[in-house]
Design a protein around this motif. Structure first.
Motif, short mmCIF file in Angstrom:
data_model
loop_
_atom_site.label_atom_id
_atom_site.label_comp_id
_atom_site.label_asym_id
_atom_site.label_seq_id
_atom_site.Cartn_x
_atom_site.Cartn_y
_atom_site.Cartn_z
N ARG A 124 0.82 -1.21 0.00
CA ARG A 124 0.00 0.00 0.00
C ARG A 124 0.86 1.27 0.00
O ARG A 124 0.49 2.28 -0.58
CB ARG A 124 -0.91 -0.03 1.23
CG ARG A 124 -1.94 1.08 1.31
CD ARG A 124 -2.93 0.82 2.43
NE ARG A 124 -2.30 0.72 3.74
CZ ARG A 124 -2.26 -0.38 4.48
NH1 ARG A 124 -2.80 -1.50 4.03
NH2 ARG A 124 -1.68 -0.38 5.66
N ASP A 125 2.03 1.20 0.63
CA ASP A 125 2.90 2.37 0.77
C ASP A 125 4.33 1.98 0.42
O ASP A 125 5.21 1.98 1.29
CB ASP A 125 2.80 2.91 2.20
CG ASP A 125 3.58 4.20 2.41
OD1 ASP A 125 3.96 4.84 1.40
OD2 ASP A 125 3.83 4.56 3.58
N PRO A 126 4.61 1.65 -0.83
CA PRO A 126 5.96 1.18 -1.18
C PRO A 126 7.01 2.25 -0.92
O PRO A 126 6.86 3.40 -1.33
CB PRO A 126 5.83 0.86 -2.67
CG PRO A 126 4.62 1.61 -3.15
CD PRO A 126 3.70 1.68 -1.98
N GLY A 127 8.06 1.85 -0.22
CA GLY A 127 9.14 2.77 0.09
C GLY A 127 8.86 3.72 1.23
O GLY A 127 9.69 4.57 1.54
N GLY A 128 7.70 3.56 1.89
CA GLY A 128 7.33 4.52 2.91
C GLY A 128 7.39 4.02 4.34
O GLY A 128 7.15 4.79 5.27
N ILE A 129 7.69 2.74 4.54
CA ILE A 129 7.59 2.14 5.88
C ILE A 129 8.94 1.68 6.38
O ILE A 129 9.70 1.02 5.66
CB ILE A 129 6.60 0.95 5.86
CG1 ILE A 129 5.18 1.47 5.63
CG2 ILE A 129 6.68 0.15 7.16
CD1 ILE A 129 4.17 0.37 5.41
N THR A 130 9.23 2.02 7.62
CA THR A 130 10.37 1.46 8.34
C THR A 130 9.86 0.36 9.26
O THR A 130 8.96 0.59 10.07
CB THR A 130 11.09 2.54 9.18
OG1 THR A 130 11.68 3.49 8.30
CG2 THR A 130 12.19 1.92 10.05
N LEU A 131 10.42 -0.82 9.11
CA LEU A 131 10.04 -1.95 9.96
C LEU A 131 11.03 -2.05 11.11
O LEU A 131 12.25 -2.09 10.90
CB LEU A 131 10.06 -3.24 9.14
CG LEU A 131 9.88 -4.55 9.90
CD1 LEU A 131 8.51 -4.62 10.57
CD2 LEU A 131 10.08 -5.74 8.96
N VAL A 132 10.51 -2.10 12.33
CA VAL A 132 11.34 -2.22 13.52
C VAL A 132 11.03 -3.58 14.15
O VAL A 132 9.91 -3.80 14.63
CB VAL A 132 11.08 -1.08 14.53
CG1 VAL A 132 12.10 -1.14 15.66
CG2 VAL A 132 11.11 0.27 13.84
N ALA A 133 12.00 -4.48 14.14
CA ALA A 133 11.80 -5.84 14.63
C ALA A 133 12.50 -6.01 15.97
O ALA A 133 13.73 -5.95 16.05
CB ALA A 133 12.33 -6.85 13.62
N LEU A 134 11.72 -6.23 17.02
CA LEU A 134 12.24 -6.28 18.39
C LEU A 134 12.19 -7.68 18.99
O LEU A 134 12.60 -7.86 20.14
CB LEU A 134 11.43 -5.32 19.28
CG LEU A 134 11.35 -3.88 18.81
CD1 LEU A 134 10.47 -3.06 19.76
CD2 LEU A 134 12.73 -3.25 18.70
N GLY A 135 11.71 -8.65 18.24
CA GLY A 135 11.61 -10.02 18.73
C GLY A 135 12.18 -10.98 17.71
O GLY A 135 12.87 -10.58 16.76
#
Length: 317
Positions: A124-135
């Motif tokens: 839906r938002d290509p190039g717009g999201i930062t994924l933060v993986a904490l687990g």
């Protein structure tokens, strides 16, 4: 400080320090870049999937009206392969130190599973999201299998995981998140070129004093109040905790890197691998191609040093 509003998806297994990291993303501060949190995805890790999902829903409700608008998506209940491992000995059986909770309007769990939610948001938002993986990286690995183009659709990925010098906290040489699902960790590291890794050793190298630690939770926001209760409960139930000479915040450091990349003052770019072999010394071990001999996967950014004064500003709620 960058002024652009970051859109985050947070994949997490709350978790005491996860709670702090979530508050950093969800609580406005003049000293911390603002972020829009698109979704919270849960994954079995510190405790089981039912508990971490309930914790995410409760924490968002406790953090106030704006936080309570963020959808929560239930994710993987165990690793891609092998047995599930948890950390109830650290986080308590419920993941939040078995603190007595006050009533809040809990966020309703969204019907869409976490991996699908991540794929749909990225499309839906290509190039717009930062994924933060904490687990553990199970949800991200599953999302990658559903959408092989996922690495191109995300702006950036920040991962808390790994022990690149063999200083483990799950086993002698394996860090918890990677050791909990090494197959997923290796798959993710093999496919995401714009990935930043905040390791367990980087966490150990950036310790905080008791004065620093307590200063993180002195604000008057609902999130700060909630975190103070969590910390006070930890002091009460674990007397040794309040007598430590140093305090570490793994997930909040990863969130700091996600919110303000300039906090990283030294990093290295190398290919990273994670071993798999239940019962063996290689299970969950992080191996780095320090000499750049391999070419079968993209290098990732390994955080080595952070701006400590800037961290204090970023971690204060």
């Amino acid at each position: 400080m960058e002024s652009a509003l970051r859109t985050l998806i947070i994949d997490t297994d709350p978790g005491l320090d996860d709670a702090h990291a979530l508050a950093m993303a969800l609580t406005p501060s003049p000293k911390r870049p603002a972020a829009r949190v698109d979704a919270i995805c849960t994954v079995a890790g510190n405790v089981g999937i039912d508990a971490v999902t309930a914790n995410a829903r409760w924490l968002l409700g406790a953090f106030g009206e704006e936080a309570a608008r963020v959808p929560v998506h239930r994710g993987a209940a165990g690793p891609l392969a092998g047995a599930w491992v948890g950390a109830a000995d650290i986080h308590g059986a419920d993941g939040l130190g078995e603190m007595t909770r006050w009533p809040v309007t809990e966020v309703t769990e969204h019907a869409l599973p976490a991996a699908l939610a991540l794929v749909e948001a990225a499309r839906r938002d290509p190039g717009g999201i930062t994924l933060v993986a904490l687990g553990p990286l199970t949800n991200i690995a599953l999302a990658l299998r559903l959408e092989p183009k996922l690495p191109d659709l995300l702006a950036r990925v920040v991962v808390m995981g790994g022990a690149v010098y063999g200083r483990g906290n799950l086993t002698l040489n394996a860090e918890f998140n990677f050791g909990a699902d090494p197959a997923a960790a290796d798959l993710v590291l093999a496919h995401f070129p714009d990935l930043t890794l905040l390791t367990w050793e980087a966490t150990l190298d950036h310790a905080f004093t008791r004065e620093d630690f307590d200063s993180f939770f002195t604000g008057d926001s609902p999130a700060a109040t909630s975190l103070r209760h969590l910390v006070d409960n930890r002091y009460l139930t674990d007397p040794g905790y309040g007598k430590r000479s140093a305090y570490w915040r793994a997930d909040p450091l990863a969130m700091a890197v996600a919110l303000d990349p300039s906090v990283v003052t030294r990093a290295a770019r190398h290919r990273v691998y994670v071993g798999y072999g239940p019962g063996s010394a290689a299970h969950g071990v992080t191996a780095v191609d320090w000499r750049d001999l391999c070419s079968d996967r993209p290098p990732v950014t390994i955080v080595q040093e952070l701006d400590h004064p800037r961290l204090l500003d970023l971690l204060r709620i």
